[in-house]
Design a protein around this motif. Structure first.
Motif, PDB file in Angstrom:
ATOM      1  N   TRP A  98       0.835  -1.249   0.115  1.00  0.00           N
ATOM      2  CA  TRP A  98      -0.052   0.103  -0.030  1.00  0.00           C
ATOM      3  C   TRP A  98       0.902   1.242  -0.063  1.00  0.00           C
ATOM      4  N   ASP A 100       3.687   1.535  -1.424  1.00  0.00           N
ATOM      5  CA  ASP A 100       4.051   1.410  -3.035  1.00  0.00           C
ATOM      6  C   ASP A 100       2.916   2.151  -3.633  1.00  0.00           C
ATOM      7  N   PHE A 101       1.558   1.547  -3.463  1.00  0.00           N
ATOM      8  CA  PHE A 101       0.393   1.879  -4.353  1.00  0.00           C
ATOM      9  C   PHE A 101       0.483   3.834  -4.037  1.00  0.00           C
ATOM     10  N   ASP A 103       2.996   5.507  -3.701  1.00  0.00           N
ATOM     11  CA  ASP A 103       4.019   6.203  -4.475  1.00  0.00           C
ATOM     12  C   ASP A 103       3.547   6.158  -5.818  1.00  0.00           C
ATOM     13  N   LYS A 104       3.070   5.028  -6.393  1.00  0.00           N
ATOM     14  CA  LYS A 104       2.820   4.914  -7.825  1.00  0.00           C
ATOM     15  C   LYS A 104       1.749   5.769  -8.250  1.00  0.00           C
TER      16      LYS A 104
ATOM     17  N   VAL B  49      -6.288  -4.648  -7.275  1.00  0.00           N
ATOM     18  CA  VAL B  49      -5.799  -3.412  -7.566  1.00  0.00           C
ATOM     19  C   VAL B  49      -5.286  -2.981  -8.938  1.00  0.00           C
ATOM     20  N   TYR B  50      -4.067  -3.966  -9.006  1.00  0.00           N
ATOM     21  CA  TYR B  50      -3.594  -3.758 -10.601  1.00  0.00           C
ATOM     22  C   TYR B  50      -3.896  -4.855 -11.583  1.00  0.00           C
ATOM     23  N   VAL B  68       7.836  -6.353  -3.480  1.00  0.00           N
ATOM     24  CA  VAL B  68       6.976  -6.716  -2.252  1.00  0.00           C
ATOM     25  C   VAL B  68       7.426  -8.411  -2.163  1.00  0.00           C
TER      26      VAL B  68
END
Lengths: 219, 224
Positions: A98, A100-101, A103-104, B49-50, B68
């Motif tokens: 999260w 990293d999310f 950040d992206k 999410v992705y 991760v």
């Protein structure tokens, strides 16, 4: 040996703020050096030759760059108090995912609110609201993203709270109306001294962003 | 049936990092291949999410995003050697820094140089080389970025050893010059020869066909 900690930073940077919050959580004394990004210091260029960006933490002469990497470093070195990452590997993975999310997604989309106009601006606004919706769903009913205690992911995202007024004004929306849970969470974080003393005033950040906007759009 | 499952696509370099990590550490796992043009409902459920690969499923719980996942593997199977990350916090920060640098800078620029033509390709190549110089310096005196054995940063850059020659053959351009980047080319050879690495590579001719077709599609879509 006395620890020498120096932080090269910019007062309005939500990335630099993450490091300041982490240092405050751990009670670490450090020397703060404000950088002028239009005239970067020799020290910054020497300590971060690859990216030439702030924040840079210099610990006993050795540089660490990239805000989330710095926060993890701080957590690992000063591991005697206020752990930021949980101990369970799965929960750690969730925290990293999260952060990293954020950040992206948040910064790049958010900056389009002051650096673009017209259709691009409208698209950016919609995307940002979707991103906040995803974060709000992840938060759910928890007091913090990490669960019961303030942690890594909270550090990663709460610094953007200082930019909310700028987002709202450029984007013409209200965070309270659109995403009340995020506002409630941010205010909860602001009750912590490390956060309250680090985050600058939202109005000041908005004026800073106005300056950026002028540079991008020439207004 | 293994308690670890990995969702991957055969041609994608990101899940391959996870395959390498699992193989190198001797962790048993089941592989689930995804058709990225027709993603399974399981993948969409585990990575809403992705909606991407890789996804690691451990005891039914999903973890996404390759870096991760690598950290998760390292922390969960602590007793399995070799370690992917060093013990010293500063060295760990450096490994994480180079891994991120690879994904944020090198990979997108090499990809640009591969799929673009003319001036766009030239510019991407110049920018890629500017950034690769830092990697070349970092490799001085080292067999791998992780030291004597393959580590976190090496796994992240591993796609260079696997895909650069494929891209060069398809696009007819030298992406990594042996005169400018001798240490990098030596690293690529060392990486290929490290235990468990080359055994898991997709077949070269299949990769060439796949990426050639992808490149042609992307070039056709470019505005004239």
């Amino acid at each position: 040996m006395a620890e020498k900690v120096v932080l090269l930073d910019l007062w309005a940077s939500m990335f630099g703020m993450r490091v300041r919050v982490a240092l405050a959580e751990k009670g670490i004394k450090y020397e703060y050096r404000e950088e002028d990004l239009k005239n970067k210091s020799d020290l910054l260029l020497q300590m971060n030759p690859v990216h030439k960006k702030i924040p840079v933490l210099i610990h006993n002469g050795k540089p660490i760059c990239e805000s989330l990497i710095i926060v993890q470093y701080i957590d690992e070195v000063w591991n005697d108090k206020s752990p930021l990452l949980p101990s369970d590997p799965y929960k750690r993975a969730q925290a990293r995912f999260w952060a990293d999310f954020v950040d992206k997604k948040v910064y790049d989309t958010g900056r389009k609110l002051w650096s673009t106009k017209g259709e691009e601006h409208e698209t950016a606004k919609k995307e940002l609201l979707e991103i906040f919706k995803t974060l709000e769903e992840e938060l759910g009913e928890k007091p913090y993203f990490g669960g019961e205690t303030f942690g890594f992911m909270d550090v990663a995202f709460v610094t953007f709270y200082s930019w909310f007024y700028a987002f709202e004004t450029f984007g013409e929306f209200s965070m309270e109306a659109e995403h009340p849970k995020i506002i409630a969470w941010a205010k909860r974080c602001m009750q912590k001294e490390s956060v309250a003393k680090t985050l600058p005033d939202q109005q000041k950040v908005y004026e800073f962003a106005l300056g950026l906007r002028k540079r991008f759009l020439g207004e | 049936m293994a308690e670890v499952k990995l969702f991957r696509a055969w041609s994608s370099p990101f899940p391959l990092r996870i395959v390498w990590a699992l193989e190198v550490k001797g962790i048993e796992y089941d592989m689930i291949y995804e058709d990225l043009s027709n993603k399974s409902s399981m993948l969409l459920q585990y990575n809403p999410v992705y909606k991407k690969v890789p996804v690691l499923l451990h005891k039914g719980k999903p973890i996404s995003e390759s870096l991760v996942i690598l950290e998760y593997i390292e922390e969960t199977w602590k007793s399995k050697t070799p370690s992917l990350l060093p013990g010293d916090p500063y060295q760990r920060a450096m490994a994480r820094f180079w891994a991120k640098f690879g994904d944020d800078k090198i990979l997108p620029l090499i990809w640009e140089a591969f799929i673009k033509q003319g001036k766009d390709q030239e510019e991407a190549l110049i920018a890629a080389h500017e950034n690769l110089k830092y990697l070349e310096v970092e490799l001085r005196g080292k067999k791998f970025l992780g030291g004597e054995t393959v580590g976190f940063a090496d796994l992240t850059f591993g796609w260079l050893a696997n895909l650069v020659s494929v891209f060069e053959e398809i696009a007819g351009v030298t992406l990594i010059d042996h005169e400018k980047f001798p240490l990098l080319l030596t690293w690529m050879k060392n990486f290929m020869d490290a235990p468990k690495i080359r055994e898991t590579w997709p077949p070269r001719d299949k990769l060439i066909n796949h990426f050639r077709a992808l490149r042609e599609t992307l070039i056709a879509k470019e505005p004239k």
